[in-house]
Scaffold this motif. Structure first.
Motif, PDB file in Angstrom:
ATOM      1  N   UNK A   1       0.614  -9.009   1.734  1.00 44.24           N
ATOM      2  CA  UNK A   1       1.067 -10.190   0.711  1.00 44.24           C
ATOM      3  C   UNK A   1       0.684  -9.624  -0.724  1.00 44.24           C
ATOM      4  N   UNK A   2      -0.522  -8.504  -0.785  1.00 44.44           N
ATOM      5  CA  UNK A   2      -0.630  -8.076  -1.782  1.00 44.44           C
ATOM      6  C   UNK A   2       0.419  -7.258  -2.314  1.00 44.44           C
ATOM      7  N   UNK A   3       1.368  -6.509  -1.309  1.00 43.31           N
ATOM      8  CA  UNK A   3       2.326  -5.591  -1.844  1.00 43.31           C
ATOM      9  C   UNK A   3       3.514  -6.050  -1.072  1.00 43.31           C
ATOM     10  N   UNK A   4       4.125  -7.022  -1.655  1.00 40.99           N
ATOM     11  CA  UNK A   4       5.247  -7.775  -0.709  1.00 40.99           C
ATOM     12  C   UNK A   4       6.721  -7.036  -0.881  1.00 40.99           C
ATOM     13  N   UNK A   5       6.761  -6.250  -1.597  1.00 44.99           N
ATOM     14  CA  UNK A   5       7.813  -5.373  -1.909  1.00 44.99           C
ATOM     15  C   UNK A   5       7.807  -4.009  -1.173  1.00 44.99           C
ATOM     16  N   UNK A   6       6.633  -3.673  -0.466  1.00 46.93           N
ATOM     17  CA  UNK A   6       6.449  -2.370   0.138  1.00 46.93           C
ATOM     18  C   UNK A   6       6.651  -2.557   1.552  1.00 46.93           C
ATOM     19  N   UNK A   7       7.552  -1.826   2.229  1.00 46.39           N
ATOM     20  CA  UNK A   7       7.929  -2.075   3.589  1.00 46.39           C
ATOM     21  C   UNK A   7       6.683  -1.055   4.539  1.00 46.39           C
ATOM     22  N   UNK A   8       6.478  -1.667   5.509  1.00 42.69           N
ATOM     23  CA  UNK A   8       5.513  -0.901   6.409  1.00 42.69           C
ATOM     24  C   UNK A   8       6.524  -0.344   7.569  1.00 42.69           C
TER      25      UNK A   8
ATOM     26  N   UNK B   1      -0.854   1.610   7.774  1.00 37.80           N
ATOM     27  CA  UNK B   1       0.078   0.290   7.636  1.00 37.80           C
ATOM     28  C   UNK B   1      -0.176  -0.701   6.709  1.00 37.80           C
ATOM     29  N   UNK B   2      -1.765  -0.768   6.228  1.00 40.48           N
ATOM     30  CA  UNK B   2      -2.481  -1.669   5.672  1.00 40.48           C
ATOM     31  C   UNK B   2      -2.962  -2.930   6.464  1.00 40.48           C
TER      32      UNK B   2
ATOM     33  N   UNK C   1      -6.412 -10.268   7.217  1.00 39.37           N
ATOM     34  CA  UNK C   1      -5.368  -9.667   8.045  1.00 39.37           C
ATOM     35  C   UNK C   1      -4.639  -8.380   7.387  1.00 39.37           C
ATOM     36  N   UNK C   2      -4.942  -8.193   6.198  1.00 40.42           N
ATOM     37  CA  UNK C   2      -4.173  -7.135   5.491  1.00 40.42           C
ATOM     38  C   UNK C   2      -5.432  -6.560   4.693  1.00 40.42           C
ATOM     39  N   UNK C   3      -5.218  -5.200   4.270  1.00 44.00           N
ATOM     40  CA  UNK C   3      -6.234  -4.568   3.415  1.00 44.00           C
ATOM     41  C   UNK C   3      -5.385  -4.763   1.929  1.00 44.00           C
ATOM     42  N   UNK C   4      -6.475  -4.456   0.645  1.00 45.31           N
ATOM     43  CA  UNK C   4      -5.843  -4.688  -0.416  1.00 45.31           C
ATOM     44  C   UNK C   4      -5.062  -3.739  -0.971  1.00 45.31           C
ATOM     45  N   UNK C   5      -5.253  -2.334  -0.424  1.00 45.62           N
ATOM     46  CA  UNK C   5      -4.289  -1.365  -0.772  1.00 45.62           C
ATOM     47  C   UNK C   5      -2.918  -1.354  -0.408  1.00 45.62           C
ATOM     48  N   UNK C   6      -2.169  -0.733  -0.709  1.00 42.89           N
ATOM     49  CA  UNK C   6      -0.683  -0.507  -0.198  1.00 42.89           C
ATOM     50  C   UNK C   6      -0.648   0.131   0.976  1.00 42.89           C
ATOM     51  N   UNK C   7       0.460  -0.050   1.861  1.00 41.04           N
ATOM     52  CA  UNK C   7       0.720   0.820   2.818  1.00 41.04           C
ATOM     53  C   UNK C   7       0.887   2.341   2.242  1.00 41.04           C
TER      54      UNK C   7
END
Length: 376
Positions: free
Chosen positions: A107-114, A124-125, A165-171
């Motif tokens: 959710x901190x990087x919603x446009x970045x695919x995993x 994967x973040x 559930x997610x890290x702050x940094x991007x995938x």
């Protein structure tokens, strides 16, 4: 003849040294039972078990005792993923949402695919939040893999907590070990293959390798071979033999438990069975003329995957890790309540070492090193 006798005598001394060392490790770290083996080429050249699979019944540990091997299981999940990759049924660099019926985004990087490769390399973040612990229970999982992961990763899920559930940094900008990520890989295998993940592994890995007493669920393995996992609770009385039944009050037995995120660590197997998997990885993906992966795929998996910025030691392969102290060996370890496991595979020198313990003290590396240095 004299040289032959000398050789046998030397070998006997080495075995005595191993037995003494492992017994000392068991006492020092309070390990009820240990099973280990050394593989060279395509066969086991040494194997032995020590202590108890179950203290209360005095059932001895054996190299056929079955325990859940914790995160070594990830190498089997990765093998399943790479089988589908070889069949061109999935793309390691594709957005994982291509293969799922719910969306997963940081959710901190919603446009970045995993991607699948990020899941395989812990970049994967996706983080292991506190909800992961909820899935531990006695017996087999009572929640389906897809239902659990949807609840954890979908924005409307019961266990969806973005900050946990997610890290702050991007995938792809941070390497942080992710058990949930490997549960997700298992779900992708399930979705792409059209069969439950555990069934896919049984048909495509366990059966070809003749791992006849291996599985994820309790009804897939022989109940009589199950070892009990233990938590050590108190001081060991030094005047007692370490494996004396009287030490039972100092050890808390766990039930035969499971967890909903089972592809990340719930393979139940023995040293004898897992040796067949190691043999396949050392022999270009083949065990007794059954091939589970191509040589090129194994070479790819057992090669550094990340840049120095996020992996300074360059030791991260696809799932596998490279050992800095036993170069060029690749390995994976595992630790869950009451179990500690390690498997080292050197495909260049064709030597592999496996150690299982039914206690979660992480001392098994010392046993691995002793065996590796003795038999290399």
């Amino acid at each position: 003849m004299a040289l032959k006798v000398s050789s046998v005598y030397s070998q006997s001394l080495q075995i005595d040294s191993i037995n003494l060392f492992i017994s000392e490790q068991a006492e020092k770290f309070h390990i009820p039972g240990i099973a280990a083996c050394v593989i060279k080429g395509d066969e086991i050249v040494w194997s032995k078990a020590y202590g108890y699979a179950d203290i209360e019944t005095e059932k001895p540990m054996s190299t056929e005792s079955v325990i859940n091997i914790a995160s070594i299981s990830k190498t089997i999940t990765a093998t399943a993923v790479m089988q589908l990759w070889e069949e061109k049924k999935l793309d390691l660099n594709a957005d994982i949402n291509t293969y799922l019926d719910f969306d997963v985004r940081n959710p901190q990087h919603p446009k970045t695919p995993i991607t699948i490769k990020q899941l395989l390399t812990h970049t994967s973040s996706i983080a292991d939040g506190s909800s992961l612990k909820i899935g531990f229970e006695c017996g087999d999982p009572t929640v389906e893999l897809k239902d659990w992961l949807r609840a954890y990763l979908a924005t409307d899920g019961k266990y969806y907590y973005p900050d946990e559930n997610f890290h702050q940094k991007a995938p792809d900008s941070l390497r942080e070990y992710s058990n949930v990520g490997f549960g997700l890989l298992g779900l992708i295998v399930q979705e792409v293959s059209g069969m439950p993940f555990h069934e896919y592994v049984r048909l495509n890995i366990f059966e070809p390798l003749k791992m006849n007493n291996s599985g994820y669920f309790l009804n897939e393995v022989e109940e009589d071979e199950l070892a009990t996992a233990y938590l050590y609770l108190g001081p060991l009385q030094r005047n007692l033999n370490h494996f004396d039944k009287k030490i039972l009050p100092y050890f808390n037995p766990y039930c035969h438990y499971s967890f909903w995120n089972y592809p990340d660590g719930l393979v139940r197997t023995s040293v004898q069975d897992l040796a067949k998997f190691a043999i396949a990885y050392m022999n270009d993906g083949t065990f007794k003329e059954k091939q589970i992966l191509k040589k090129e795929t194994i070479d790819f998996m057992m090669s550094p995957q990340l840049n120095e910025k996020i992996n300074a030691d360059k030791d991260q392969g696809l799932c596998w890790f490279q050992s800095p102290s036993l170069f060029p060996t690749w390995y994976h370890g595992g630790s869950d309540p009451g179990v500690s496991t390690r498997m080292y595979v050197n495909k260049e020198d064709k030597i592999s070492v496996i150690v299982f313990q039914n206690a979660n003290e992480d001392n098994s590396f010392f046993i691995i090193r002793k065996l590796y240095e003795t038999f290399k």
